[in-house]
Design a protein around this motif. Structure first.
Motif, PDB file in Angstrom:
ATOM      1  N   TRP A   2       0.825  -1.193   0.000  1.00 54.03           N
ATOM      2  CA  TRP A   2       0.000   0.000   0.000  1.00 54.03           C
ATOM      3  C   TRP A   2       0.870   1.257   0.000  1.00 54.03           C
ATOM      4  CZ3 TRP A   2      -3.840  -1.352   4.549  1.00 54.03           C
ATOM      5  CH2 TRP A   2      -4.606  -2.464   4.173  1.00 54.03           C
ATOM      6  N   LEU A  55      -4.544   1.257  -2.107  1.00 52.37           N
ATOM      7  CA  LEU A  55      -4.371  -0.180  -1.919  1.00 52.37           C
ATOM      8  C   LEU A  55      -3.697  -0.816  -3.132  1.00 52.37           C
ATOM      9  CD1 LEU A  55      -7.874  -0.975  -0.381  1.00 52.37           C
ATOM     10  CD2 LEU A  55      -5.813  -0.102   0.752  1.00 52.37           C
ATOM     11  N   ASP A  56      -3.321  -2.084  -2.990  1.00 58.11           N
ATOM     12  CA  ASP A  56      -2.634  -2.791  -4.074  1.00 58.11           C
ATOM     13  C   ASP A  56      -3.465  -2.856  -5.342  1.00 58.11           C
ATOM     14  OD1 ASP A  56      -0.447  -3.252  -2.460  1.00 58.11           O
ATOM     15  OD2 ASP A  56      -1.129  -5.226  -1.804  1.00 58.11           O
ATOM     16  N   LYS A  74     -11.135  -3.810   8.682  1.00 54.05           N
ATOM     17  CA  LYS A  74     -10.397  -4.755   7.846  1.00 54.05           C
ATOM     18  C   LYS A  74      -9.237  -5.429   8.586  1.00 54.05           C
ATOM     19  CE  LYS A  74     -12.432  -4.024   3.751  1.00 54.05           C
ATOM     20  NZ  LYS A  74     -12.981  -5.102   2.870  1.00 54.05           N
TER      21      LYS A  74
END
Length: 213
Positions: A2, A55-56, A74
């Motif tokens: 990230w 995020l990825d 999360k």
């Protein structure tokens, strides 16, 4: 991995940086000056505000309070919100007060950047009343705590929010006498700043090149 888009003095971003570190989540830090024209922030947040967590998969999570809620949902361990509902709501209440003071100080900061003749003294005074009220409230809460942290015996979002505001306030409004006015609040803040992830994220000023106001 990230990426967190951050500004080095930002109290909003600092909360997220500490939370990610506390939860052991690796990330790349990308430092921006969000007020300058060269910033990439608008590509990732329609509100053009930091911090932004990328995020990825390219999804973006933004606004510090929402990022922290997202992280708790999360990645719940270690928890940064108490399990007790009343304590949980109190932690969020503390964050609301700290974010409100941050918002007021950003307004006052840019008001001071105007030419003296164009500055609004009533508008600056209104923002400072919010800060003074917030500091009094934080001091009241701190005086009732029983240990190192504000709530119970572990670090929570409330501690992150207070330390992030006070750390930023100390560099951007260094002439304010809050540390002598509220010695217990100062002592509590210094205790947090001695913790590893707080040491690693101490704020530093940035130079804003473009005209903002």
């Amino acid at each position: 991995m990230w990426t967190l888009i951050s500004a080095s003095p930002s109290p909003y971003a600092r909360k997220v940086r500490i939370a990610l570190a506390e939860k052991g989540i690796p990330f790349t830090l990308q430092t921006e000056v969000p007020w300058d024209g060269a910033t990439v922030t608008p590509q990732y947040n329609p509100l053009e505000k930091l911090p932004v967590l990328i995020l990825d998969n390219g999804e973006c999570v933004y606004e510090s309070h929402y990022i922290l809620e997202w992280l708790e949902a999360k990645h719940p361990e270690p928890a940064l919100l108490p399990s007790d509902i009343d304590e949980r709501l109190f932690a969020k209440k503390v964050e609301v007060v700290c974010d409100g003071m941050c918002d007021a100080m950003v307004i006052a900061f840019f008001e001071r950047m105007r030419e003296p003749a164009k500055q609004s003294e009533p508008w600056k005074a209104r923002q400072m009343r919010k800060v003074e009220g917030g500091l009094r409230q934080l001091s009241t809460w701190i005086e009732k705590r029983e240990g190192q942290y504000l709530i119970g015996d572990r670090l929570t979002i409330a501690d992150l929010a207070i330390a992030a505001f006070l750390g930023w306030f100390a560099i951007r409004w260094s002439e304010h006498q809050w540390q002598s006015q509220y010695p217990k609040l100062k002592q509590y803040w210094e205790g947090l700043e001695a913790l590893p992830h707080f040491k690693e994220t101490r704020p530093s000023p940035q130079t804003i090149k473009d005209q903002v106001v």
